[in-house]
Enzyme design. Structure first.
Site, PDB file in Angstrom:
ATOM      1  N   LYS A   4     -91.285   0.038 -17.161  1.00 63.47           N
ATOM      2  CA  LYS A   4     -92.303   0.933 -17.725  1.00 63.47           C
ATOM      3  C   LYS A   4     -93.695   0.632 -17.173  1.00 63.47           C
ATOM      4  O   LYS A   4     -94.477   1.538 -16.926  1.00 63.47           O
ATOM      5  CB  LYS A   4     -92.325   0.821 -19.255  1.00 63.47           C
ATOM      6  CG  LYS A   4     -91.059   1.301 -19.944  1.00 63.47           C
ATOM      7  CD  LYS A   4     -91.240   1.406 -21.439  1.00 63.47           C
ATOM      8  CE  LYS A   4     -91.572   0.081 -22.091  1.00 63.47           C
ATOM      9  NZ  LYS A   4     -90.531  -0.950 -21.897  1.00 63.47           N
ATOM     10  N   ARG A  46     -93.557   2.879 -31.876  1.00 63.23           N
ATOM     11  CA  ARG A  46     -92.473   1.916 -31.662  1.00 63.23           C
ATOM     12  C   ARG A  46     -91.302   2.164 -32.610  1.00 63.23           C
ATOM     13  O   ARG A  46     -90.200   1.672 -32.378  1.00 63.23           O
ATOM     14  CB  ARG A  46     -93.019   0.497 -31.861  1.00 63.23           C
ATOM     15  CG  ARG A  46     -92.181  -0.602 -31.245  1.00 63.23           C
ATOM     16  CD  ARG A  46     -92.846  -1.942 -31.411  1.00 63.23           C
ATOM     17  NE  ARG A  46     -94.065  -2.072 -30.645  1.00 63.23           N
ATOM     18  CZ  ARG A  46     -94.114  -2.488 -29.377  1.00 63.23           C
ATOM     19  NH1 ARG A  46     -93.004  -2.807 -28.762  1.00 63.23           N
ATOM     20  NH2 ARG A  46     -95.262  -2.588 -28.757  1.00 63.23           N
ATOM     21  N   ARG A  94     -85.060 -13.886 -12.693  1.00 67.08           N
ATOM     22  CA  ARG A  94     -86.415 -14.227 -12.245  1.00 67.08           C
ATOM     23  C   ARG A  94     -86.626 -15.744 -12.228  1.00 67.08           C
ATOM     24  O   ARG A  94     -86.192 -16.453 -13.130  1.00 67.08           O
ATOM     25  CB  ARG A  94     -87.457 -13.629 -13.188  1.00 67.08           C
ATOM     26  CG  ARG A  94     -87.633 -12.146 -13.093  1.00 67.08           C
ATOM     27  CD  ARG A  94     -88.787 -11.749 -13.993  1.00 67.08           C
ATOM     28  NE  ARG A  94     -88.660 -10.380 -14.488  1.00 67.08           N
ATOM     29  CZ  ARG A  94     -89.339  -9.882 -15.498  1.00 67.08           C
ATOM     30  NH1 ARG A  94     -90.180 -10.649 -16.154  1.00 67.08           N
ATOM     31  NH2 ARG A  94     -89.180  -8.641 -15.866  1.00 67.08           N
ATOM     32  N   ARG A 116     -88.808 -18.839 -16.911  1.00 67.73           N
ATOM     33  CA  ARG A 116     -89.606 -18.746 -18.128  1.00 67.73           C
ATOM     34  C   ARG A 116     -88.698 -18.515 -19.329  1.00 67.73           C
ATOM     35  O   ARG A 116     -87.663 -17.877 -19.222  1.00 67.73           O
ATOM     36  CB  ARG A 116     -90.623 -17.611 -18.003  1.00 67.73           C
ATOM     37  CG  ARG A 116     -91.746 -17.919 -17.024  1.00 67.73           C
ATOM     38  CD  ARG A 116     -92.695 -16.753 -16.874  1.00 67.73           C
ATOM     39  NE  ARG A 116     -93.831 -17.094 -16.029  1.00 67.73           N
ATOM     40  CZ  ARG A 116     -94.465 -16.251 -15.241  1.00 67.73           C
ATOM     41  NH1 ARG A 116     -94.068 -14.981 -15.193  1.00 67.73           N
ATOM     42  NH2 ARG A 116     -95.494 -16.626 -14.514  1.00 67.73           N
TER      43      ARG A 116
END
Length: 218
Positions: A13, A88, A123, A156
């Site tokens: 997004k 939301r 990642r 992370r």
């Protein structure tokens, strides 16, 4: 043009939002940014929001809608705005609708959960520099090592598979129902409901961008 952007965390997004804001000359506005600006400005709504936040409570939808309406009157919103992370939930969408805030498009960036898990859990980053890698799409030259320094890469906490799946679960419980909400509204009232656009978020980035911008100009 006023646009609501929907999609799971990791669907892309942020990237697509940048394309939209640049193409149509509209700002990307988030509830967090609006809250901070209103509190800093000391506006009536800002003071109400600050009192609620200082008490450790969630800011009500009424205050958020008030901030949205206030924000849309500012000069940079003359051509519209892109809503980031709002609404939301269905109650927030109802509140936005009841307040008479006109939305032109709702855009869903569609990416399957397993694709998102692969994207995010793959990642790896070099903590000191922020350089980013991906085990599949952009692997380091030496597994687990930064290309420049040779130092260890880390994953992370937000990118672990467990965390990603939890975030997807929250999205499906709270936000994904908005897709049906806006589709049903369009079927029932095509005059007042925003147009609904679904874009496949997998594949070549330029193709995704072109499909999105073409749909918004139709």
């Amino acid at each position: 043009m006023r646009v609501i952007l929907l999609g799971a965390p990791g669907a892309g997004k942020g990237t697509q939002a940048q394309f939209i804001t640049e193409e149509f000359g509209i700002p990307q506005i988030s509830t967090g940014d609006m809250l901070r600006a209103a509190v800093k400005a000391g506006s009536e709504l800002g003071l109400k929001a600050k009192a609620v936040m200082d008490a450790g409570q969630l800011v009500s939808d009424d205050i958020i809608i008030g901030l949205v309406k206030e924000r849309l009157t500012q000069d940079d919103c003359a051509n519209g705005a892109l809503f980031d992370g709002f609404p939301r939930t269905i109650p927030q969408a109802d509140a936005l609708k009841d307040a008479g805030v006109k939305i032109d498009y709702v855009v869903e960036i569609d990416v399957a959960d397993e694709e998102i898990v692969q994207r995010m859990s793959g990642r790896r980053v070099h903590e000191a520099s922020g350089r980013s890698y991906h085990l599949v799409y952009n692997p380091p030259k030496v597994a687990g090592k930064d290309d420049v320094t040779g130092e260890e890469l880390i994953q992370r906490a937000d990118d672990t598979e467990e965390t990603v799946r939890k975030r997807l679960g929250v999205y499906h419980d709270q936000t994904a129902p908005l897709i049906g909400y806006y589709q049903d509204w369009l079927k029932a009232d095509s005059v007042n409901a925003p147009k609904f656009v679904k874009v496949n978020g997998v594949g070549d980035l330029n193709v995704i961008k072109q499909n999105l911008l073409t749909a918004l100009q139709a």
